[in-house]
Scaffold this active site. Sequence first.
Site, PDB file in Angstrom:
ATOM      1  CE  LYS A 291       5.031   6.517   1.400  1.00 53.45           C
ATOM      2  NZ  LYS A 291       5.453   5.131   1.711  1.00 53.45           N
TER       3      LYS A 291
ATOM      4  CG  LEU B 124      -1.764  -1.320   1.318  1.00 51.45           C
ATOM      5  CD1 LEU B 124      -2.291  -1.529   2.720  1.00 51.45           C
ATOM      6  CD2 LEU B 124      -2.895  -1.293   0.294  1.00 51.45           C
ATOM      7  N   PRO B 125       0.292   2.386  -0.442  1.00 50.81           N
ATOM      8  CG  PRO B 125      -0.884   3.652  -1.989  1.00 50.81           C
ATOM      9  CD  PRO B 125      -1.055   2.534  -1.014  1.00 50.81           C
TER      10      PRO B 125
ATOM     11  CG  ASN C 174      -3.311   4.490   1.381  1.00 46.96           C
ATOM     12  OD1 ASN C 174      -2.339   5.123   0.973  1.00 46.96           O
ATOM     13  ND2 ASN C 174      -4.530   4.850   1.067  1.00 46.96           N
TER      14      ASN C 174
ATOM     15  CB  THR D 152       7.729   2.137   2.394  1.00 44.31           C
ATOM     16  OG1 THR D 152       8.424   1.141   1.635  1.00 44.31           O
ATOM     17  CG2 THR D 152       8.740   2.950   3.185  1.00 44.31           C
TER      18      THR D 152
ATOM     19  CE  LYS E 236      11.842   1.111   0.391  1.00 46.13           C
ATOM     20  NZ  LYS E 236      10.492   0.708   0.030  1.00 46.13           N
TER      21      LYS E 236
END
Length: 333
Positions: free
Chosen positions: A281, A100-101, A105, A131, A206
């Site tokens: 983001k 998912l973004p 979300n 992420t 990440k």
Amino acid sequence: MAAVVVRGGPAGWWRWHRRVRAARAAMVCSRAMASKTPVGFIGLGNMGNPMAKNLVKHGYPVIAYDVFPEACKEFQDLGAQVTDSPADVAEKADRIITMLPSSPNAIEVYTGANGILKKVKKGSLLIDSSTIDPAVSKELAKAVEKMGAVFMDAPVSGGVGAARAGNLTFMVGGVEQEFDAAKELLTCMGSNVVYCGEVGTGQAAKICNNMLLAISMIGTAEAMNLGIRLGLDPKLLAKILNMSSGRCWSSDTYNPVPGVMEGVPSANNYQGGFGTTLMAKDLGLAQISATNTKTPVPLGSQAHQIYRMMCAKGYALKDFSAVFQFLREEENL
């Protein structure tokens, strides 16, 4: 024990032996396929689409959901079962991967009115490859644990190309005893699956990786832009950088200059790949983590500002390597 009598002498025995071996191999294959129970996949965007396809290629029946129904169409054609909500996926599968973004979300997909936790089965394995903020991963893990299921964060690195090729790197956080179960699925989509520690450590790895990636991409774009303005051929400059100490992934695998490499977003007007909005983001997540841990990240902070400016100036939907184009046009930075 009764002896096995085979007609035809030694040649007959070898024919019989090959048939037995073939039968045994078929039985092993059958058992392996039987163990491939359905896997839920939620989020079929630029990354989720090829990831889910690789599960299908490895023989896993996929139960799919995406907020945009058109994203599910080709999976129906591949024989996947498409559902109407994340809750429906949880009802039909006890192993689910989400891609998912953003943090909001992920929260909605897991805990929303039609979220996974509405119908999740006890003992289910839920793997989130989005992420997101490590703190959000930890909160989701607590909510999942209350329902008797297992949550692991497993964000990825490698981009769309690696997702298509099944060569992603997964950074996994969660209960170590569940790592092998997660790895069984993740190795269908990646060539490197690394256990990082408790829930949230996959996200931490990440975030650090993407901060470094943004910095190196900006540095590559700056160096290429300067060299071109000094009269160097961009392909020649890239060749020199890639045999010298300045070499990095952004220069040798994902070069941001149009015409230097084929098969990368810069060769396609910066379409596809990893969007500038998503990089901004991720850099924002790095800034939050740096603030919370009182860690100085001056280059990470500058990279965040550059990608935010790009979003404001029309680059939001372009690949993050479009920073080269941005720097070419913004001479007053």
